[in-house]
Design an enzyme around this catalytic site. Structure first.
Site, short mmCIF file in Angstrom:
data_model
loop_
_atom_site.label_atom_id
_atom_site.label_comp_id
_atom_site.label_asym_id
_atom_site.label_seq_id
_atom_site.Cartn_x
_atom_site.Cartn_y
_atom_site.Cartn_z
N THR A 135 41.14 41.09 38.60
CA THR A 135 40.85 41.31 40.01
C THR A 135 39.72 40.41 40.49
OG1 THR A 135 39.97 42.97 41.56
CG2 THR A 135 39.34 43.21 39.28
N ASP A 136 39.70 40.14 41.79
CA ASP A 136 38.59 39.38 42.36
C ASP A 136 37.31 40.22 42.43
OD1 ASP A 136 39.37 41.12 44.39
OD2 ASP A 136 39.55 39.58 45.94
N GLU A 137 37.42 41.53 42.23
CA GLU A 137 36.24 42.39 42.32
C GLU A 137 35.22 42.13 41.21
OE1 GLU A 137 36.82 46.50 43.41
OE2 GLU A 137 38.86 46.09 44.08
N TYR A 161 34.68 50.27 37.95
CA TYR A 161 36.00 49.64 37.83
C TYR A 161 35.87 48.13 37.62
CZ TYR A 161 40.09 47.12 39.53
OH TYR A 161 41.12 46.22 39.66
N LYS A 165 36.82 45.74 34.30
CA LYS A 165 37.74 44.61 34.35
C LYS A 165 37.04 43.31 33.94
CE LYS A 165 41.46 44.44 35.39
NZ LYS A 165 42.69 44.53 34.54
#
Length: 354
Positions: A135-137, A161, A165
């Protein structure tokens, strides 16, 4: 690798389901082994369409079960792993972080350990490819004037989260650097489309409107995300598996930055329009009083912002465009309308989770 034998983790979830539909249609000779624990956010019924295919197998089980994963790789001569399985809802990671550590970090390590045992250990190196969906998060939050994330962006996760990741991304890289495992990683922006569990923003708003429930918006709703239709994500994954350079990471986005409040207000308009154009919907959804009256936006309610809420995400697709020929095909407005229509037309799929 002419004929692929793929182990797909999390295949009964949102993105995995769409990937399997695409792959069986596009590569009918490839063999797909799907591993999914069938958690709250996955649905075995998503894969009913695939059961008739002789090249499809489903196993209910956990990626944390290293013995099971190793046996599947050996038994089916798996040469490609596409790793979708993850805990991904930020709100849940705030209130209950343990599953995120167990699945996203320990689970990814379990997969890597099993793959290494079959593909690399014992003085042999079998043809293989491990693709990791991220994810870009993991890159944290962008200021309004900052350039979008790219493959060189610094990791700065702000939620449990995104931290979990980020850790899984680092494990993927380490297995490549240390053991020579052939890996690729994609960091994608917010996905949307059919089969997404209703806790996520877009399906949550649609299904709440159809039940005339309040639409809580964190803070001022000006948080900005880049939105990527799941079909474009699946297409990008195909390109990475076929053209991606081993050891590389690709940031994948939809070139569509939108604020949360814009998303919610647009969905309200689309749902109102659907009810105006099809009077039968008022009979199908008698609870949707605001939609029936053409005033769904009245259900919007601003609430206290969540902890560690990132302000903005955006993706620079330049590397994927140059190396893979990637560009998103589905315009946001088109994809959002199709998504709204899908949820309106498939209450049997989402009504029980609510």
């Amino acid at each position: 690798m002419n004929t692929r034998i793929l182990l797909i983790t999390g295949g009964a979830g949102f993105i995995g389901t769409n990937f399997i539909r695409y792959w069986l249609h596009t590569y009918p000779k490839d063999k797909l082994i799907v591993l999914d624990s069938i958690s709250y956010a996955s649905n075995i019924k998503n894969l009913e369409f695939a059961k008739s295919s002789p090249n499809f197998s489903f196993i209910q089980g956990s990626i944390n079960n290293t013995v099971l994963v190793k046996s599947l790789i050996e038994q089916h001569s798996v040469n490609t792993i596409v790793h979708f399985a993850a805990e991904s809802h930020v709100d849940r990671s705030i209130s209950s972080p343990d599953p995120f550590i167990e699945t996203n970090i320990v689970g990814t390590y379990s997969l890597l350990k099993a793959a290494k045992a079959v593909w690399l250990d014992g003085n042999h190196c079998l043809p293989h490819h491990f693709h990791h969906i991220s994810t870009d998060e993991v890159f944290g939050s962008l200021a309004d004037t900052s350039r979008p994330f790219n493959e060189q962006s610094r990791y700065a996760p702000n939620s449990i989260y995104s931290a979990s990741k980020a850790a899984s991304d680092h494990l993927i890289r380490a297995f490549h650097q240390t053991y020579g495992m052939k890996v690729t990683t994609s960091n994608t922006s917010n996905n949307f489309g059919p089969y997404q569990f209703p806790e996520k923003l877009i399906p949550s708003v649609i299904t709440k409107l159809l039940n005339n429930q309040s639409l809580p918006i964190y803070g001022d709703g000006q948080q900005t995300r880049d939105w990527l239709h799941v079909a474009d994500h699946v297409y990008a994954t195909d390109l990475i598996l076929n053209k991606g350079s081993i050891g590389e990471t690709y940031t994948i986005g939809g070139n569509s930055e939108k604020t949360n409040i814009y998303i919610v207000e647009t969905i309200c308009k689309l749902v109102d329009q659907a009810f105006q154009q099809n009077p039968m919907l008022s009979q199908q959804y008698p609870k949707a009083r605001s939609a029936i009256s053409g005033s769904s936006a009245d259900l919007i309610a601003h609430v206290v912002d969540r902890l560690g809420h990132d302000k903005r995400y955006a993706i620079d697709n330049t590397k994927a465009q140059i190396e893979l020929g990637y560009a998103p095909k589905i315009a946001f407005d088109e994809g959002l309308k199709e998504t709204v229509d899908w949820y309106i037309n498939n209450p049997h799929w989402w009504s029980k989770p609510l």
